[in-house]
Write an enzyme that holds these catalytic residues in place. Structure first.
Site, mmCIF file in Angstrom:
data_model
loop_
_atom_site.group_PDB
_atom_site.id
_atom_site.type_symbol
_atom_site.label_atom_id
_atom_site.label_comp_id
_atom_site.label_asym_id
_atom_site.label_seq_id
_atom_site.Cartn_x
_atom_site.Cartn_y
_atom_site.Cartn_z
ATOM 1 N N TYR A 49 0.838 -1.194 0.000
ATOM 2 C CA TYR A 49 0.000 0.000 0.000
ATOM 3 C C TYR A 49 0.876 1.249 0.000
ATOM 4 C CZ TYR A 49 -4.289 -2.605 0.864
ATOM 5 O OH TYR A 49 -5.368 -3.446 0.735
ATOM 6 N N HIS A 213 -9.104 2.845 8.631
ATOM 7 C CA HIS A 213 -7.979 2.104 8.067
ATOM 8 C C HIS A 213 -7.241 1.259 9.096
ATOM 9 C CE1 HIS A 213 -8.274 5.398 4.928
ATOM 10 N NE2 HIS A 213 -8.465 4.282 4.264
ATOM 11 N N ARG A 243 -6.249 8.138 -7.335
ATOM 12 C CA ARG A 243 -5.382 6.989 -7.085
ATOM 13 C C ARG A 243 -6.151 5.728 -7.463
ATOM 14 N NH1 ARG A 243 -6.109 3.885 -2.349
ATOM 15 N NH2 ARG A 243 -3.921 3.213 -2.368
ATOM 16 N N ASN A 245 -6.740 1.577 -6.557
ATOM 17 C CA ASN A 245 -6.599 0.466 -5.632
ATOM 18 C C ASN A 245 -7.111 -0.797 -6.329
ATOM 19 O OD1 ASN A 245 -5.969 -0.874 -3.264
ATOM 20 N ND2 ASN A 245 -7.847 -0.279 -2.210
ATOM 21 N N LYS A 340 -7.134 -8.931 2.110
ATOM 22 C CA LYS A 340 -7.876 -8.760 0.860
ATOM 23 C C LYS A 340 -8.865 -9.890 0.625
ATOM 24 C CE LYS A 340 -4.707 -5.813 -1.793
ATOM 25 N NZ LYS A 340 -5.707 -4.866 -2.321
#
Length: 364
Positions: A49, A213, A243, A245, A340
């Site tokens: 990340y 987060h 951005r 992801n 994930k």
């Protein structure tokens, strides 16, 4: 100018106008890779990340096509289908829209910003009339692709069939999130979120960035959350950033809505697909293109998310991409892969992307 709220009858109806521009746009071939924001630079083989932001409205070429020309990517011929899914979610679960007290002006700010941007980005398909009947606060919005024709007065919620944030969510494929500073931290205080990837807008609303987060491995402890917060606090009003992801979706289908609220509807998809031997090729490489905007009237900051998906079968049609994704999955640390949600699928996905034969694991 209408001053009483219209009834919600047929509120979700999608009826594209029969114009040459609409026919041409909706007649495009469907290619999920063509507009996919490929998230990895050339030569990149190990993911961690990072605060990987760049300027928005700058087109990027890929092996399959182009992305990033506009803030809102409508989705080509699938735009009405995406919007039909979003509207169905909002009809079934109005709690997907959350607006905390004090964020009402920001919602109007976001609506006006986006319809202005859309009318400039797609002038043959979307139209915004301003100063209607000589009133500076009166507008008329028309979206030929969905059949929307709505007049409204800025700040008067009764002139829309719903609140301004929900109205906008029914027009664009992006999930819409807004943050504001309270007690020295940025808090997620308003959002319309129908396509969350295994999280819940109802649970997260009101949280600060550290709370949101906190579960992400290697993020807050590395200082990245603090850097991201400082970036957003200092975001200028005259620039837009973005951005990208990525994830492998928890459902091997084209369902956009895999939020926690709808877990009973999609939670068994992967097991069923694996039992049928159809999981790996249908696993969806899910890309989130995030835009950051400081709104001009309220000063609130947006964190909007447009979700794209392509199956691993579609990715494998581009060997350079398939090889790169295989390398990244093979190298991905276990804690990130577990977070994930696909750690158990990695060997099969890597083998499939590398075009190797692999026997699916026993389901016994």
């Amino acid at each position: 100018m209408t001053t009483t709220r219209e009834p919600r009858t047929d509120f979700s109806t999608i009826a594209p106008l029969d114009t040459a521009s609409v026919r041409a746009y909706l007649g495009q071939p469907i290619d999920h890779m063509a507009g996919l924001p490929w998230p990895f630079p050339d030569g990149y083989s190990a993911f961690r990340y990072s605060v990987n932001v760049d300027q928005a409205r700058v087109p990027r070429q890929t092996l399959a096509g182009e992305w990033g020309r506009h803030i809102v990517d409508l989705g080509g011929a699938e735009y009405p289908l995406i919007m039909a899914e979003r509207r169905a979610v909002l009809d079934a679960d109005p709690a997907r829209v959350k607006v905390l007290p004090g964020m009402e002006v920001a919602c109007w700010d976001l609506l006006l910003y986006y319809v202005r941007d859309l009318s400039l980005s797609y002038p043959e398909l979307m139209h915004l009339e301003e100063n209607v009947e000589g009133r500076a606060d009166a507008f008329r919005w028309r979206n030929d692709l969905l059949g929307t024709d709505q007049s409204f007065v800025l700040g008067e919620e009764s002139t829309l069939p719903c609140g301004p944030l929900e109205f906008l969510a029914r027009e664009v494929p992006d999930d819409l999130l807004m943050v504001r500073e309270r007690d020295g931290k940025l808090h997620f205080d308003a959002g319309a979120v129908t396509f969350a990837a295994a999280w819940s807008v109802s649970f997260d609303v009101g949280m600060d960035m550290y709370e949101i987060h906190g579960p992400v491995p290697r993020m807050t402890g590395s200082g990245m959350t603090a850097r991201a917060e400082q970036f957003l606090k200092r975001l200028p009003a005259d620039q837009v950033f973005r951005r990208v992801n990525w994830n492998i979706a928890a459902s091997p289908t084209r369902k956009f809505d895999i939020a926690l609220e709808s877990l009973p509807d999609w939670g068994g998809d992967m097991d069923q697909a694996r039992a049928a031997g159809e999981a790996i090729e249908n696993c969806q490489f899910r890309i989130e293109l995030e835009h950051f905007i400081r709104l001009p009237m309220s000063g609130a900051v947006t964190f909007n998310i447009r979700t794209f998906m392509a199956s691993l079968a579609e990715v494998r049609a581009y060997p350079a991409y398939a090889g790169q994704l295989a390398d990244i999955l093979a190298e991905l640390p276990e804690d990130l892969a577990t977070y994930k949600g696909f750690v158990d699928l990695i060997p099969e996905m890597v083998a499939y992307l590398r075009d190797s034969d692999v026997a699916p694991p026993s389901l016994d």
